[in-house]
Design an enzyme around this catalytic site. Structure first.
Site: not given
Length: 331
Positions: A236, A265, A284
């Site tokens: 994370r 993000e 990601h």
């Protein structure tokens, strides 16, 4: 059971056929939605018997409005989109898919580690610019015999440990919640965070995001690391204080980073990380494979189906709900 329905709160899959097949076997209908606001969630889900949830935030207000809901299935391992306390108080089982993308994320972490250590991305970029010279990668050090520190030692980190050991790496683990027996089983050494930071040549972050882990790694921690160390994050983003990381990279406290996740993000266009040759950035994506996506959809739906059939689900997150709802253990 034919009057029961499961609402998909939101999704980015090209098809929901896997969920439909699982639920059709027990006579439950699937209702797709694409909710973004509390109001949209309340309207779409208020009479649902179960939910499947990807990114939409199931807040206490939304959960309080669920009049018939018995189960919330989360697409993934983390349940940060679901207010767990509110769901438990409401008598709603929350299920996840704890073995989701274990191979994918551990493979990706290893790939980022190897790319950082062998500097393959840097050399690829140089060759494509017309510079055929290995010296742009200096220094590169041998992997075997070095220390890999794992921050958190759940299923993905455990899977990574086995793969890393095949490369001859020594494994250090910081995770105050795992028993010593688990560390012994996987042949890793449990250490304090301080010892891990000071002695690891590479660090791979796998901690979940919560109040305890947010900004777990900041300036103080980066200053403890070896100047030759690389940090990898496929967990994370906010576990790492990004501003502190940038400073650590700019001032040479550490050697580089391989990041699949960031604090914000997508990456900001003005982020200094975009201009650093010693940083590898991915969008990601560590979770992704075609097979993992299919498995996730099937298993999330199966967890919901178990509850609607009257059983405690195998992957029950809020275990404190046991005995408070009218469910039975599976035979």
């Amino acid at each position: 059971m034919s009057n029961l329905k499961v609402v998909v709160t939101d999704y980015e899959y090209s098809t929901l056929k896997y969920e439909e097949e699982v639920l059709a076997q027990i006579g439950v209908s699937l209702v797709p939605a694409q909710c973004k606001t509390e109001e949209e969630l309340i309207e779409a889900c208020k009479d649902a018997d179960g939910l499947l949830n990807q990114y939409a935030q199931l807040t206490p207000r939304v959960i309080q409005a669920l009049d018939r809901c018995k189960v919330i299935g989360r697409y993934g391992v983390g349940i940060n989109t679901v207010d767990l306390a509110a769901a438990t108080e409401k008598g709603i089982c929350v299920v996840n898919v704890p073995d989701y993308c274990m191979d994918e994320v551990s493979d990706h972490a290893m790939a980022l580690l190897l790319a950082c250590v062998r500097k393959t991305v840097l050399m690829n970029n140089e060759v494509k610019k017309g510079n055929w010279d290995y010296k742009v990668s200096v220094p590169v050090y041998r992997l075997r015999g070095k220390n890999l520190g794992l921050i958190s030692f759940g299923r993905i980190a455990q899977t990574l440990a086995k793969k890393a050991q095949a490369f001859g790496l020594n494994l250090l683990v910081f995770d105050p919640y795992i028993p010593d027996a688990v560390a012994e089983q996987f042949g890793v050494k449990k250490v304090s965070l301080e010892e891990l930071l000071q002695t690891s040549d590479f660090i791979s972050v796998h901690a979940p995001l919560n109040a305890e882990t947010e900004h777990l790694l900041g300036e103080k921690e980066f200053k403890m690391m070896k100047k030759s160390a690389f940090i990898i994050n496929t967990g994370r983003g906010p576990v790492i204080d990004e501003e502190a990381l940038v400073k650590a990279l700019q001032e040479g406290w550490i050697a580089g980073a391989g990041l699949d996740v960031l604090e914000i993000e997508p990456v900001r266009s003005e982020s200094p990380l975009l201009k650093m040759d010693n940083v590898i950035l991915n969008p990601h994506v560590a979770w992704y494979s075609e097979e993992a996506g299919t498995d996730l959809q099937i298993k999330a739906a199966q967890g919901v189906a178990e509850v609607l059939q009257g059983y405690y689900p195998r992957n029950l997150v809020n275990k404190e709900i046991k005995g408070k709802v009218n469910l039975k253990e599976r035979p």
